[in-house]
Design a protein around this motif. Sequence first.
Motif, PDB file in Angstrom:
ATOM      1  N   TRP A 259       0.803  -1.221   0.000  1.00 33.80           N
ATOM      2  CA  TRP A 259       0.000   0.000   0.000  1.00 33.80           C
ATOM      3  C   TRP A 259       0.836   1.271   0.000  1.00 33.80           C
ATOM      4  CZ3 TRP A 259      -1.644   3.289   4.408  1.00 33.80           C
ATOM      5  CH2 TRP A 259      -0.814   3.154   5.526  1.00 33.80           C
ATOM      6  N   MET A 260       2.062   1.215   0.530  1.00 30.52           N
ATOM      7  CA  MET A 260       2.900   2.403   0.585  1.00 30.52           C
ATOM      8  C   MET A 260       3.458   2.796  -0.781  1.00 30.52           C
ATOM      9  SD  MET A 260       3.377   4.150   3.391  1.00 30.52           S
ATOM     10  CE  MET A 260       3.017   4.045   5.147  1.00 30.52           C
ATOM     11  N   GLY A 261       3.365   1.898  -1.744  1.00 38.61           N
ATOM     12  CA  GLY A 261       3.858   2.190  -3.082  1.00 38.61           C
ATOM     13  C   GLY A 261       2.784   2.679  -4.031  1.00 38.61           C
ATOM     14  N   THR A 262       1.586   2.887  -3.517  1.00 33.19           N
ATOM     15  CA  THR A 262       0.489   3.326  -4.379  1.00 33.19           C
ATOM     16  C   THR A 262       0.468   4.840  -4.528  1.00 33.19           C
ATOM     17  OG1 THR A 262      -1.083   3.481  -2.543  1.00 33.19           O
ATOM     18  CG2 THR A 262      -0.922   1.357  -3.679  1.00 33.19           C
ATOM     19  N   ALA A 263      -0.234   5.292  -5.531  1.00 35.07           N
ATOM     20  CA  ALA A 263      -0.330   6.727  -5.794  1.00 35.07           C
ATOM     21  C   ALA A 263      -1.032   7.453  -4.646  1.00 35.07           C
ATOM     22  CB  ALA A 263      -1.076   6.968  -7.107  1.00 35.07           C
ATOM     23  N   GLU A 264      -2.020   6.814  -4.027  1.00 36.35           N
ATOM     24  CA  GLU A 264      -2.747   7.395  -2.902  1.00 36.35           C
ATOM     25  C   GLU A 264      -2.863   6.351  -1.792  1.00 36.35           C
ATOM     26  OE1 GLU A 264      -6.194   9.965  -3.812  1.00 36.35           O
ATOM     27  OE2 GLU A 264      -5.907   9.306  -5.884  1.00 36.35           O
ATOM     28  N   PRO A 265      -1.855   6.251  -0.938  1.00 37.76           N
ATOM     29  CA  PRO A 265      -1.860   5.194   0.079  1.00 37.76           C
ATOM     30  C   PRO A 265      -3.097   5.194   0.972  1.00 37.76           C
ATOM     31  CG  PRO A 265       0.298   6.225  -0.041  1.00 37.76           C
ATOM     32  CD  PRO A 265      -0.616   7.046  -0.887  1.00 37.76           C
ATOM     33  N   PHE A 266      -3.617   6.360   1.304  1.00 42.62           N
ATOM     34  CA  PHE A 266      -4.735   6.412   2.254  1.00 42.62           C
ATOM     35  C   PHE A 266      -6.104   6.406   1.578  1.00 42.62           C
ATOM     36  CE2 PHE A 266      -1.114   8.052   4.626  1.00 42.62           C
ATOM     37  CZ  PHE A 266      -1.175   7.231   5.753  1.00 42.62           C
ATOM     38  N   PRO A 274       0.401   2.375  -9.150  1.00 42.68           N
ATOM     39  CA  PRO A 274       1.710   2.769  -8.618  1.00 42.68           C
ATOM     40  C   PRO A 274       1.879   4.278  -8.510  1.00 42.68           C
ATOM     41  CG  PRO A 274       1.911   2.073 -10.904  1.00 42.68           C
ATOM     42  CD  PRO A 274       0.514   1.747 -10.475  1.00 42.68           C
ATOM     43  N   ALA A 275       2.646   4.679  -7.491  1.00 49.56           N
ATOM     44  CA  ALA A 275       2.997   6.083  -7.334  1.00 49.56           C
ATOM     45  C   ALA A 275       3.956   6.502  -8.436  1.00 49.56           C
ATOM     46  CB  ALA A 275       3.634   6.292  -5.964  1.00 49.56           C
ATOM     47  N   PHE A 281       8.424   1.975  -5.637  1.00 48.94           N
ATOM     48  CA  PHE A 281       9.204   0.804  -5.218  1.00 48.94           C
ATOM     49  C   PHE A 281       9.083   0.520  -3.722  1.00 48.94           C
ATOM     50  CE2 PHE A 281      11.115   2.305  -9.143  1.00 48.94           C
ATOM     51  CZ  PHE A 281      11.124   1.129  -9.882  1.00 48.94           C
ATOM     52  N   ALA A 282       8.287   1.329  -3.026  1.00 45.38           N
ATOM     53  CA  ALA A 282       7.976   1.030  -1.625  1.00 45.38           C
ATOM     54  C   ALA A 282       6.912  -0.063  -1.568  1.00 45.38           C
ATOM     55  CB  ALA A 282       7.487   2.285  -0.908  1.00 45.38           C
ATOM     56  N   SER A 283       6.850  -0.745  -0.440  1.00 51.09           N
ATOM     57  CA  SER A 283       5.850  -1.799  -0.267  1.00 51.09           C
ATOM     58  C   SER A 283       5.060  -1.573   1.012  1.00 51.09           C
ATOM     59  CB  SER A 283       6.517  -3.181  -0.263  1.00 51.09           C
ATOM     60  OG  SER A 283       7.139  -3.452  -1.493  1.00 51.09           O
ATOM     61  N   GLY A 284       5.653  -1.946   2.157  1.00 53.79           N
ATOM     62  CA  GLY A 284       4.964  -1.790   3.428  1.00 53.79           C
ATOM     63  C   GLY A 284       5.418  -0.565   4.195  1.00 53.79           C
ATOM     64  N   THR A 285       4.978  -0.485   5.443  1.00 54.74           N
ATOM     65  CA  THR A 285       5.286   0.645   6.307  1.00 54.74           C
ATOM     66  C   THR A 285       6.796   0.774   6.503  1.00 54.74           C
ATOM     67  OG1 THR A 285       3.196   0.278   7.456  1.00 54.74           O
ATOM     68  CG2 THR A 285       4.830   1.663   8.567  1.00 54.74           C
ATOM     69  N   PRO A 286       7.378   1.939   6.269  1.00 54.92           N
ATOM     70  CA  PRO A 286       8.833   2.091   6.360  1.00 54.92           C
ATOM     71  C   PRO A 286       9.333   1.990   7.803  1.00 54.92           C
ATOM     72  CG  PRO A 286       7.784   4.199   5.925  1.00 54.92           C
ATOM     73  CD  PRO A 286       6.712   3.169   5.807  1.00 54.92           C
ATOM     74  N   PRO A 287      10.539   1.462   7.991  1.00 52.57           N
ATOM     75  CA  PRO A 287      11.117   1.275   9.333  1.00 52.57           C
ATOM     76  C   PRO A 287      11.759   2.564   9.846  1.00 52.57           C
ATOM     77  CG  PRO A 287      12.607   0.383   7.691  1.00 52.57           C
ATOM     78  CD  PRO A 287      11.400   0.890   6.944  1.00 52.57           C
TER      79      PRO A 287
END
Length: 408
Positions: A259-266, A274-275, A281-287
């Motif tokens: 979801w973090m790599g989408t154009a509108e995550p929320f 894709p964004a 190239f992001a996937s999940g919640t960043p660390p």
Amino acid sequence: MSTLDERAGELDRADPLAALRAEFIPSDDVIAYLDGNSLGRPLHASRKRLAEFVTDVWGARLIRGWDERWMAAPTELGDRLARVVLGAGRGQTLVGDSTSVLLYKLLRAGVAARPDRDVLVMDSGNFPTDRFLAQSVAQERGLELRVIEPAAGAGVSVADVEAVLDERVAVLLLSHVDYRSAEIAALAQITTLTHAAGALVLWDLSHSVGVMPIGLDAVGVDLAVGCTYKYLNGGPGSPAFLYVAAALQDQLTQPVTGWMGTAEPFAMGPSYVPAEGMRRFASGTPPIVGMLALRDMLALIERAGLDRIRAKSVALTEFAIEASDTLLAPLGVELASPREAAVRGGHIMIEHDAFRGLTPILWARGVIPDFREPRGLRLGLSPLSTSFAEVLTGITVIAQLMAARGYA
């Protein structure tokens, strides 16, 4: 022996970066840390930053932190890392996930971007994860896996690459610096050759980033990954980074569509869109916590200057080879790294049949190298935290233990 002592003292006194060793947290029971290319020492600044983050940022801002700063962290920190240590412009680097996950993403994306080609190339001496992932992706995609077999004791040469490239190759996967021998691959020449064959090249920078200039944009590298817990001192399990050249970004479809790599995550939409740019190239919640110490080391590297770090790294490995030749070679120890500094990275490998058994004894004595199968002792010399006297102390203890066990 006195000559080596004097040399170590002279080199430490002349070292323009010597004062920066005080920036690192020492270990009370370690007299020679020779594994900085596996896990860098923590900085005093990071201890302060981590403590303040818990109370002043996470504790104070809570979920508001995402809107205020955290959502932008993977690309913001990626741009900073690109500028300080990669020689790359903005909008091409993302921080997040592990090196393994990022390698998988770029291997899958790279071969998919060359649908008319059916060969993936790797070398037999690469780090196991790189080889295993290449094998997995080849199997998943029904590709031929073509394996470069370098000459014994040598890294991948330009001639090795020329011999395997043809119109069927989609992606070539190599490491910039060999994780065992420290031999530096000819990044610029190999990248040019790969492009001439119509293929993409994916470089693993884990053993070069932070210890030498790389210049990704100038060379024209397509894809790259690397970890941040070695010479970048991000701490155990700190997130890796990936680089995708700007011209390629809209040609690649990354396979881990979080979801973090989408154009509108929320927006929480029904399908993946894709964004733009590197965000895709992001996937999940960043660390976020894992990025904190990396920020401090990047600041220190920028203060020191990458060219001066490389010069100190060369001097350290030169001195380690000199000490090994003097103290260890008479005991049967062999150098398994290049003697020519221009093709040697930030560590050296020495070999002897005794090293497997000696490693735990060395660790107990406060000398911390790395053992690598089948008979290698890897001495990783992180330039900003390692003194010449420390290198000599470690090699002297190795020699003493070997002599006591009858290897003289």
